[in-house]
Design a protein around this motif. Structure first.
Motif, mmCIF file in Angstrom:
data_model
loop_
_atom_site.group_PDB
_atom_site.id
_atom_site.type_symbol
_atom_site.label_atom_id
_atom_site.label_comp_id
_atom_site.label_asym_id
_atom_site.label_seq_id
_atom_site.Cartn_x
_atom_site.Cartn_y
_atom_site.Cartn_z
ATOM 1 N N THR A 43 0.837 -1.199 0.000
ATOM 2 C CA THR A 43 0.000 0.000 0.000
ATOM 3 C C THR A 43 0.875 1.253 0.000
ATOM 4 O OG1 THR A 43 -1.865 -1.071 1.095
ATOM 5 C CG2 THR A 43 -1.710 1.309 1.316
ATOM 6 N N GLY A 44 0.540 2.176 -0.881
ATOM 7 C CA GLY A 44 1.314 3.406 -1.013
ATOM 8 C C GLY A 44 2.508 3.286 -1.932
ATOM 9 N N SER A 45 2.666 2.127 -2.568
ATOM 10 C CA SER A 45 3.812 1.878 -3.431
ATOM 11 C C SER A 45 3.374 1.728 -4.892
ATOM 12 C CB SER A 45 4.547 0.606 -2.985
ATOM 13 O OG SER A 45 5.017 0.721 -1.666
ATOM 14 N N THR A 46 4.349 1.543 -5.760
ATOM 15 C CA THR A 46 4.089 1.200 -7.157
ATOM 16 C C THR A 46 4.123 -0.309 -7.296
ATOM 17 O OG1 THR A 46 5.024 3.255 -8.006
ATOM 18 C CG2 THR A 46 4.964 1.386 -9.519
ATOM 19 N N VAL A 47 3.116 -0.878 -7.952
ATOM 20 C CA VAL A 47 3.091 -2.318 -8.213
ATOM 21 C C VAL A 47 3.109 -2.530 -9.727
ATOM 22 C CG1 VAL A 47 1.997 -3.025 -6.054
ATOM 23 C CG2 VAL A 47 0.555 -2.355 -7.986
ATOM 24 N N ILE A 48 3.973 -3.430 -10.156
ATOM 25 C CA ILE A 48 4.119 -3.734 -11.578
ATOM 26 C C ILE A 48 3.733 -5.187 -11.783
ATOM 27 C CG2 ILE A 48 5.715 -3.842 -13.531
ATOM 28 C CD1 ILE A 48 7.354 -1.653 -12.191
ATOM 29 N N MET A 49 2.878 -5.420 -12.769
ATOM 30 C CA MET A 49 2.359 -6.774 -12.995
ATOM 31 C C MET A 49 2.218 -7.057 -14.480
ATOM 32 S SD MET A 49 -1.621 -5.964 -11.944
ATOM 33 C CE MET A 49 -1.198 -4.516 -10.939
ATOM 34 N N GLY A 50 2.123 -8.337 -14.810
ATOM 35 C CA GLY A 50 1.848 -8.741 -16.178
ATOM 36 C C GLY A 50 0.363 -8.694 -16.470
ATOM 37 N N ARG A 51 0.019 -8.857 -17.733
ATOM 38 C CA ARG A 51 -1.375 -8.760 -18.167
ATOM 39 C C ARG A 51 -2.262 -9.815 -17.524
ATOM 40 N NH1 ARG A 51 -4.021 -12.589 -21.178
ATOM 41 N NH2 ARG A 51 -2.214 -12.725 -22.569
ATOM 42 N N ALA A 125 4.684 -15.279 -13.434
ATOM 43 C CA ALA A 125 5.936 -16.022 -13.428
ATOM 44 C C ALA A 125 6.956 -15.472 -14.410
ATOM 45 C CB ALA A 125 5.665 -17.495 -13.732
ATOM 46 N N GLY A 126 6.523 -15.138 -15.617
ATOM 47 C CA GLY A 126 7.450 -14.613 -16.623
ATOM 48 C C GLY A 126 8.064 -13.292 -16.201
ATOM 49 N N LEU A 127 7.252 -12.424 -15.621
ATOM 50 C CA LEU A 127 7.755 -11.133 -15.156
ATOM 51 C C LEU A 127 8.676 -11.303 -13.959
ATOM 52 C CD1 LEU A 127 7.830 -8.087 -15.349
ATOM 53 C CD2 LEU A 127 5.686 -7.995 -14.042
ATOM 54 N N TYR A 128 8.329 -12.221 -13.060
ATOM 55 C CA TYR A 128 9.226 -12.519 -11.938
ATOM 56 C C TYR A 128 10.603 -12.946 -12.458
ATOM 57 C CZ TYR A 128 5.568 -12.514 -8.288
ATOM 58 O OH TYR A 128 4.584 -12.173 -7.393
ATOM 59 N N GLN A 129 10.620 -13.835 -13.442
ATOM 60 C CA GLN A 129 11.874 -14.338 -13.992
ATOM 61 C C GLN A 129 12.718 -13.200 -14.553
ATOM 62 O OE1 GLN A 129 12.998 -17.888 -14.278
ATOM 63 N NE2 GLN A 129 14.841 -16.644 -14.498
ATOM 64 N N GLU A 130 12.083 -12.333 -15.337
ATOM 65 C CA GLU A 130 12.802 -11.211 -15.932
ATOM 66 C C GLU A 130 13.305 -10.243 -14.865
ATOM 67 O OE1 GLU A 130 12.119 -7.599 -19.209
ATOM 68 O OE2 GLU A 130 10.505 -9.039 -18.807
ATOM 69 N N ALA A 131 12.455 -9.960 -13.892
ATOM 70 C CA ALA A 131 12.816 -8.991 -12.862
ATOM 71 C C ALA A 131 13.935 -9.494 -11.958
ATOM 72 C CB ALA A 131 11.582 -8.644 -12.025
ATOM 73 N N MET A 132 13.925 -10.797 -11.647
ATOM 74 C CA MET A 132 14.953 -11.359 -10.781
ATOM 75 C C MET A 132 16.343 -11.223 -11.382
ATOM 76 S SD MET A 132 12.945 -14.755 -9.414
ATOM 77 C CE MET A 132 14.296 -15.515 -8.520
ATOM 78 N N MET A 133 16.443 -11.270 -12.706
ATOM 79 C CA MET A 133 17.727 -11.183 -13.377
ATOM 80 C C MET A 133 18.147 -9.739 -13.656
ATOM 81 S SD MET A 133 18.800 -14.257 -13.559
ATOM 82 C CE MET A 133 18.010 -14.424 -11.946
ATOM 83 N N VAL A 152 -1.061 -27.006 -9.051
ATOM 84 C CA VAL A 152 -0.540 -25.741 -9.564
ATOM 85 C C VAL A 152 -0.035 -25.921 -11.000
ATOM 86 C CG1 VAL A 152 0.054 -24.804 -7.304
ATOM 87 C CG2 VAL A 152 1.736 -26.167 -8.542
ATOM 88 N N ASP A 153 -0.297 -24.918 -11.838
ATOM 89 C CA ASP A 153 0.180 -24.992 -13.223
ATOM 90 C C ASP A 153 1.160 -23.876 -13.566
ATOM 91 O OD1 ASP A 153 -1.540 -22.817 -13.404
ATOM 92 O OD2 ASP A 153 -3.091 -23.914 -14.498
ATOM 93 N N VAL A 154 1.439 -23.003 -12.591
ATOM 94 C CA VAL A 154 2.443 -21.957 -12.761
ATOM 95 C C VAL A 154 3.342 -21.966 -11.534
ATOM 96 C CG1 VAL A 154 2.887 -19.484 -13.051
ATOM 97 C CG2 VAL A 154 0.886 -20.522 -14.146
ATOM 98 N N LYS A 155 4.648 -21.923 -11.763
ATOM 99 C CA LYS A 155 5.588 -21.978 -10.647
ATOM 100 C C LYS A 155 6.500 -20.753 -10.614
ATOM 101 C CE LYS A 155 5.640 -26.951 -9.891
ATOM 102 N NZ LYS A 155 6.473 -28.119 -9.551
ATOM 103 N N PHE A 156 6.885 -20.390 -9.395
ATOM 104 C CA PHE A 156 7.833 -19.294 -9.192
ATOM 105 C C PHE A 156 9.218 -19.757 -9.642
ATOM 106 C CE2 PHE A 156 10.583 -16.467 -6.725
ATOM 107 C CZ PHE A 156 9.932 -15.251 -6.891
#
Length: 200
Positions: A43-51, A125-133, A152-156
């Motif tokens: 809360t009070g921050s910027t959040v970035i997410m995929g579609r 998951a795809g955005l997490y992967q890109e952001a982590m690197m 589960v069909d999507v993994k971190f």
């Protein structure tokens, strides 16, 4: 002069087998302590997410946050959101949080000035992967739920010890997790902060 790319963190809740999602939703229907943590921190921050994450939220912004969505069709989704806004009372629209769409992760960080102190990547998951690197990734804030869910069909992405170190356990305890079929289970959890190593 080029805009300076800001630092950011990732925040996620995952199962023991790194389960992140199922059918474009979280693996659980309710995980109250994780949700309370997420709300408190972002809360009070910027959040970035995929579609897909945006659509899993009903294509509605998270309140009291600067919402930034990454999609290969930013104009399409901006127009759809504008059409939704047109159906609302102007007074209500004026109170809604900021929503903007971008065709890439880097653009979401620099095309429009970020005025909040903190920036969080919230999926998928795809955005997490890109952001982590990314070189400007600082920390991972991960809620580890001590449960394995086969559905589960999507993994971190894998958290490599050569890139991230366990910095501290922020919180631990037990919570009642509920599922779409109406069942529930007492689940132990830990919220862990991982810090990205700088000497890579």
């Amino acid at each position: 002069m080029m805009n300076q790319i800001p630092k950011f963190s990732l925040i996620a809740g995952i199962t023991e087998n790194f389960g992140l999602g199922r059918d474009n939703h979280l693996p659980w229907k309710s995980f109250p302590k994780d949700m309370a943590w997420f709300r408190r921190v972002t809360t009070g921050s910027t959040v970035i997410m995929g579609r897909k994450t945006w659509q899993s939220l009903g294509s509605k912004p998270l309140p009291k946050r600067d919402n930034r969505i990454i999609t290969s069709q930013p104009d399409k989704y901006q127009n759809e959101y504008n059409q939704y806004l047109a159906t609302l009372d102007p007074v209500k629209v004026s109170k809604l949080p900021s929503v903007s769409f971008y065709n890439g992760f880097s653009q979401s960080l620099i095309e429009k000035s970020i005025t909040t102190e903190n920036i969080f990547i919230i999926g998928g998951a795809g955005l997490y992967q890109e952001a982590m690197m990314h070189s400007n990734c600082q920390t991972l804030l991960i809620t580890h739920a001590k449960i394995r869910l086969k559905e589960v069909d999507v993994k971190f992405p894998n958290i490599s010890q050569s890139i991230f170190k366990l910095n501290k356990v922020i919180e631990s305890g037990t919570d009642t997790m509920t599922f779409e079929d109406g069942s529930s289970k007492e689940v132990k959890y830990e919220i862990i902060e991982y810090q990205k190593l700088t000497n890579l």
